[in-house]
Scaffold this motif. Structure first.
Motif, PDB file in Angstrom:
ATOM      1  N   ASP A 106       0.822  -1.221   0.000  1.00 36.36           N
ATOM      2  CA  ASP A 106       0.000   0.000   0.000  1.00 36.36           C
ATOM      3  C   ASP A 106       0.850   1.263   0.000  1.00 36.36           C
ATOM      4  O   ASP A 106       0.352   2.353   0.270  1.00 36.36           O
ATOM      5  N   ILE A 107       2.138   1.118  -0.296  1.00 32.54           N
ATOM      6  CA  ILE A 107       3.027   2.297  -0.293  1.00 32.54           C
ATOM      7  C   ILE A 107       3.323   2.735  -1.725  1.00 32.54           C
ATOM      8  O   ILE A 107       3.727   1.924  -2.564  1.00 32.54           O
ATOM      9  N   LEU A 108       3.089   4.016  -1.983  1.00 40.23           N
ATOM     10  CA  LEU A 108       3.423   4.554  -3.301  1.00 40.23           C
ATOM     11  C   LEU A 108       4.787   5.242  -3.203  1.00 40.23           C
ATOM     12  O   LEU A 108       5.011   6.071  -2.318  1.00 40.23           O
ATOM     13  N   PHE A 122       5.518  19.131  -9.314  1.00 41.58           N
ATOM     14  CA  PHE A 122       5.671  18.223  -8.176  1.00 41.58           C
ATOM     15  C   PHE A 122       4.427  18.291  -7.279  1.00 41.58           C
ATOM     16  O   PHE A 122       3.877  17.272  -6.858  1.00 41.58           O
ATOM     17  N   GLU A 123       3.964  19.520  -7.041  1.00 39.05           N
ATOM     18  CA  GLU A 123       2.794  19.715  -6.178  1.00 39.05           C
ATOM     19  C   GLU A 123       1.552  19.054  -6.792  1.00 39.05           C
ATOM     20  O   GLU A 123       0.788  18.374  -6.102  1.00 39.05           O
ATOM     21  N   ARG A 124       1.385  19.228  -8.097  1.00 44.20           N
ATOM     22  CA  ARG A 124       0.224  18.653  -8.789  1.00 44.20           C
ATOM     23  C   ARG A 124       0.245  17.132  -8.668  1.00 44.20           C
ATOM     24  O   ARG A 124      -0.765  16.499  -8.373  1.00 44.20           O
ATOM     25  N   GLU A 125       1.418  16.553  -8.895  1.00 45.02           N
ATOM     26  CA  GLU A 125       1.549  15.089  -8.845  1.00 45.02           C
ATOM     27  C   GLU A 125       1.278  14.561  -7.427  1.00 45.02           C
ATOM     28  O   GLU A 125       0.536  13.592  -7.253  1.00 45.02           O
ATOM     29  N   MET A 126       1.848  15.209  -6.431  1.00 41.41           N
ATOM     30  CA  MET A 126       1.623  14.765  -5.040  1.00 41.41           C
ATOM     31  C   MET A 126       0.143  14.874  -4.697  1.00 41.41           C
ATOM     32  O   MET A 126      -0.439  13.954  -4.114  1.00 41.41           O
ATOM     33  N   ASN A 127      -0.469  15.994  -5.068  1.00 41.66           N
ATOM     34  CA  ASN A 127      -1.887  16.193  -4.740  1.00 41.66           C
ATOM     35  C   ASN A 127      -2.771  15.166  -5.427  1.00 41.66           C
ATOM     36  O   ASN A 127      -3.729  14.679  -4.838  1.00 41.66           O
ATOM     37  N   THR A 128      -2.437  14.828  -6.676  1.00 44.16           N
ATOM     38  CA  THR A 128      -3.244  13.852  -7.409  1.00 44.16           C
ATOM     39  C   THR A 128      -3.232  12.505  -6.684  1.00 44.16           C
ATOM     40  O   THR A 128      -4.273  11.872  -6.500  1.00 44.16           O
ATOM     41  N   HIS A 129      -2.051  12.071  -6.257  1.00 43.66           N
ATOM     42  CA  HIS A 129      -1.958  10.773  -5.568  1.00 43.66           C
ATOM     43  C   HIS A 129      -2.713  10.797  -4.239  1.00 43.66           C
ATOM     44  O   HIS A 129      -3.417   9.841  -3.902  1.00 43.66           O
ATOM     45  N   ILE A 130      -2.559  11.892  -3.503  1.00 47.93           N
ATOM     46  CA  ILE A 130      -3.239  11.972  -2.195  1.00 47.93           C
ATOM     47  C   ILE A 130      -4.752  12.037  -2.410  1.00 47.93           C
ATOM     48  O   ILE A 130      -5.520  11.354  -1.717  1.00 47.93           O
ATOM     49  N   ASP A 131      -5.186  12.809  -3.411  1.00 48.16           N
ATOM     50  CA  ASP A 131      -6.626  12.885  -3.724  1.00 48.16           C
ATOM     51  C   ASP A 131      -7.172  11.508  -4.097  1.00 48.16           C
ATOM     52  O   ASP A 131      -8.337  11.200  -3.843  1.00 48.16           O
ATOM     53  N   ASN A 132      -6.324  10.663  -4.726  1.00 46.42           N
ATOM     54  CA  ASN A 132      -6.753   9.324  -5.129  1.00 46.42           C
ATOM     55  C   ASN A 132      -6.672   8.312  -3.988  1.00 46.42           C
ATOM     56  O   ASN A 132      -6.877   7.115  -4.201  1.00 46.42           O
TER      57      ASN A 132
END
Lengths: 140, 112
Positions: free
Chosen positions: B14-16, B32-42
């Protein structure tokens, strides 16, 4: 250490910082600067120039103008950064919160703290509408 | 010229794991911010950022990590690993290593 100088003028866009970093890297390698010195000079230029471009006060029609010079001698690297954009003394910036826990830690205010912490001398002058920042790094 | 930040992603249970390449500075921290936010939002809240391919990060990139750490702190964790010494030094100067877990290797990061 081999003595030498590098002078660069920027059109002042964030995208140019990449080119500047590559020039500083090449200059550092040519003058046998330690990797850490190269890194902290690039970090200081990135933080200070970003600050000027994002927060400088440019009147209508006035373009940002930034010039950088690096000088190396046997024991020091001296970096001089000159910019327009209104008087701003980065050496006077208040110290950021570095101790609150994760939930309360404020976001931002770190860049100038890093510059200040890593330079052996950090000096500022304002003359004839130009901000002049002089950073000195001891290499021996 | 600024180029888009390349970030490799891998998954281990379960670790990305995110592996950014090159530099994170003011010209690409928003990638970088967009990518991190996308993963957390998912729904990814257990994140490892592997610094082994990163040669430079400025305060604009560190800001993104702080925001991500705050976002996942309830129910998840952000762990950073494989930093070179000059990057490790600025995490220490900024006091980030007291609030974000920084470990030596990918293996250590996966077992935190």
């Amino acid at each position: 250490m081999i003595s030498g100088n590098l002078n660069v003028s920027l059109m002042a866009r964030l995208s140019e910082l990449r080119d500047l970093a590559a020039m500083v890297e090449t200059f550092g390698e040519a003058h046998d600067l330690p990797h850490r010195t190269n890194f902290i000079i690039n970090l200081a230029l990135e933080e200070l120039i970003t600050n000027t471009l994002l927060h400088g006060q440019f009147e209508d029609g006035v373009e940002p103008e930034i010039s950088i010079s690096l000088g190396v001698n046997e024991s020091q690297v001296v970096v001089v950064l000159e910019s327009n954009g209104g008087q701003f003394d980065p050496t006077q910036d208040s110290n950021p919160d570095l101790t609150s826990d994760l939930a309360d830690r404020p976001i931002g205010g770190l860049g100038l703290h890093l510059v200040k912490s890593q330079a052996d001398r950090f000096e500022y002058e304002w003359a004839d509408g130009i901000n002049r920042i002089t950073l000195t790094y001891n290499t021996s | 010229m600024a180029s888009k930040l390349q970030i490799l992603t891998e998954r281990e249970a379960d670790i990305l794991i995110l592996v950014p390449e090159g530099r994170i500075d003011s010209s690409n921290a928003s990638d970088f911010e967009r990518e991190m936010n996308t993963h957390i939002d998912n729904g990814d809240v257990n994140l490892v950022v592997d610094f082994s391919r990163l040669s430079f990060i400025s305060s604009s990139g560190m800001r993104v990590l702080l925001i991500a750490a705050k976002r996942v702190r309830r129910g998840g964790k952000l762990v950073l690993c494989s930093m070179r010494d000059s990057i490790r030094e600025i995490f220490s100067i900024s006091g980030f290593d007291a609030i974000i877990t920084v470990v030596k290797s990918r293996q250590d990061a996966l077992s935190v």
